[in-house]
Design a protein around this motif. Structure first.
Motif, mmCIF file in Angstrom:
data_model
loop_
_atom_site.group_PDB
_atom_site.id
_atom_site.type_symbol
_atom_site.label_atom_id
_atom_site.label_comp_id
_atom_site.label_asym_id
_atom_site.label_seq_id
_atom_site.Cartn_x
_atom_site.Cartn_y
_atom_site.Cartn_z
ATOM 1 N N ARG A 107 0.840 -1.217 0.000
ATOM 2 C CA ARG A 107 0.000 0.000 0.000
ATOM 3 C C ARG A 107 0.869 1.260 0.000
ATOM 4 N N THR A 108 2.044 1.153 0.610
ATOM 5 C CA THR A 108 2.977 2.287 0.554
ATOM 6 C C THR A 108 3.478 2.475 -0.876
ATOM 7 N N LEU A 109 3.824 1.360 -1.515
ATOM 8 C CA LEU A 109 4.317 1.440 -2.899
ATOM 9 C C LEU A 109 3.256 2.024 -3.829
ATOM 10 N N LEU A 110 1.988 1.714 -3.525
ATOM 11 C CA LEU A 110 0.902 2.199 -4.382
ATOM 12 C C LEU A 110 0.533 3.653 -4.069
ATOM 13 N N GLY A 111 1.160 4.224 -3.049
ATOM 14 C CA GLY A 111 0.860 5.621 -2.692
ATOM 15 C C GLY A 111 -0.469 5.768 -1.966
ATOM 16 N N ILE A 112 -0.986 4.649 -1.411
ATOM 17 C CA ILE A 112 -2.262 4.708 -0.675
ATOM 18 C C ILE A 112 -2.003 5.232 0.739
ATOM 19 N N ILE A 113 -0.898 4.803 1.327
ATOM 20 C CA ILE A 113 -0.498 5.351 2.631
ATOM 21 C C ILE A 113 0.916 5.913 2.498
ATOM 22 N N ASN A 114 1.228 6.860 3.358
ATOM 23 C CA ASN A 114 2.574 7.438 3.295
ATOM 24 C C ASN A 114 3.449 6.826 4.382
ATOM 25 N N ARG A 115 4.709 6.681 4.090
ATOM 26 C CA ARG A 115 5.665 6.110 5.046
ATOM 27 C C ARG A 115 6.053 7.164 6.090
ATOM 28 N N ASP A 116 6.585 6.699 7.215
ATOM 29 C CA ASP A 116 7.096 7.633 8.217
ATOM 30 C C ASP A 116 8.574 7.919 7.968
#
Ligand SMILES: Nc1ncnc2c1ncn2[C@@H]1O[C@H](COP(=O)(O)OP(=O)(O)OP(=O)(O)O)[C@@H](O)[C@H]1O
Length: 293
Positions: free
Chosen positions: A48-57
């Motif tokens: 989901r991070t790779l897909l830009g759905i959630i942002n990483r910290d």
């Protein structure tokens, strides 16, 4: 080698819970990377991070050299994604949904679409609310494989598919791989990963614990040896690198450290080898090494 995905030191927290501690790996063009780990390890969070759905910290995540969060719209034009539970619009038929997905992606190959509908034995005229879980997966897979992407991300793509259809999926993945596409495949079906993956990334509790080709990973784990000798095989029990030795008559079975295999072979030769069979660990054996308590 063209680097398509590059993830470095990814971290993600949900409130107090840290789902990703340290995730790093790359996926190159023409490569299938198997992404495996138990439930809750962080596979979907990474995807989901790779897909830009959630942002990483923290950490860095790039696809096609672009930032997965800031440049997600641009990146999406060149990727296909299939989740483990494909959600569809119930009042549309499977065929209409495939066409819609393809249009959203900017076109696609009609011939490939028809070919895949046939190969996956999908009835495209049925309203999708009547589809089984497996048929919903087929719709997602056909849509994803009918468009020309540079990166394909599959998150448990074959859940609900029968073994015949799993085999169709595997054939199609091999086809796109040979066409130079990059594929990230998260799957609990280890035989599928074993067949397809050039490289395996094992994740546990939000941390990547192992990355490498299957051969490299196999090297870390013992092979199972069956040995039959002319003279008494008991002597093999004390050879360096021999473990879990069991004897029945002149037949022995044991596990063998790969770095001692040469010594083991020469000691066995002194006893007159009638049979020497060495079975490398399966991906399941490698996986269990990390999870057995
Ligand atoms: N939005 C969220 N809010 C809070 N916790 C979350 C959220 N998303 C995921 N988590 C937690 O983060 C951890 C990693 O979840 P994730 O879905 O990435 O695991 P997974 O490896 O994909 O597991 P599975 O194989 O079961 O799909 C889990 O403990 C999960 O409960």
């Amino acid at each position: 080698m063209t680097e398509i995905v590059k993830v470095l030191g990814l971290q993600k927290r949900f409130g107090k819970f840290k789902a990703l501690h340290d995730v790093s790996f790359t996926v190159n063009a023409g490569e299938v990377v198997g992404f495996i780990g138990p439930n809750g390890a962080g596979k979907s969070t990474t995807i989901r991070t790779l897909l830009g759905i959630i942002n990483r910290d923290a950490g860095d995540a790039k696809i096609f050299g672009k930032d997965v969060w800031k440049d997600s719209l641009e990146i999406h034009k060149r990727i296909s994604y299939v989740p483990g539970d494909v959600a569809l619009w119930g009042s549309l038929t499977g065929g209409e949904i495939i066409d819609l997905f393809m249009k959203l992606h900017g076109g696609g190959d009609q011939q490939k679409r028809d070919y895949l509908i046939q190969r996956f034995e999908l009835d495209p005229k049925k309203k999708s609310k009547g589809y089984s879980k497996g048929n919903r997966q087929k719709v997602g897979l056909i849509a994803a494989l009918s468009v020309d992407s540079d990166l394909y991300i599959f998150d448990e793509p074959t859940s609900g598919l029968d073994p015949l259809m799993e085999a169709v999926f595997q054939d199609e993945v091999e086809t796109i791989k040979h066409a130079g596409k990059a594929i990230l495949l998260s799957s609990h079906i280890l035989s599928e990963v074993e067949r397809l993956a050039d490289k395996v990334v094992i994740i546990r509790q939000g941390k990547v614990v192992e990355v490498g080709t299957l051969d490299e990973l196999r090297h870390l784990t013992r092979s199972t040896v069956t040995l039959v000798t002319q003279s008494n095989v008991a002597k093999m029990a004390s050879v360096n690198g021999v473990h879990d030795f069991k004897q029945s008559g002149n037949q022995a079975t044991f596990s063998a450290d790969n770095e001692f295999i040469n010594d083991i072979l020469s000691e066995a030769a002194k006893l007159g080898v009638k049979k020497f069979e060495s079975v490398p660990p399966t991906l399941e054996d490698l996986f269990m090494r990390h999870y057995e308590v």
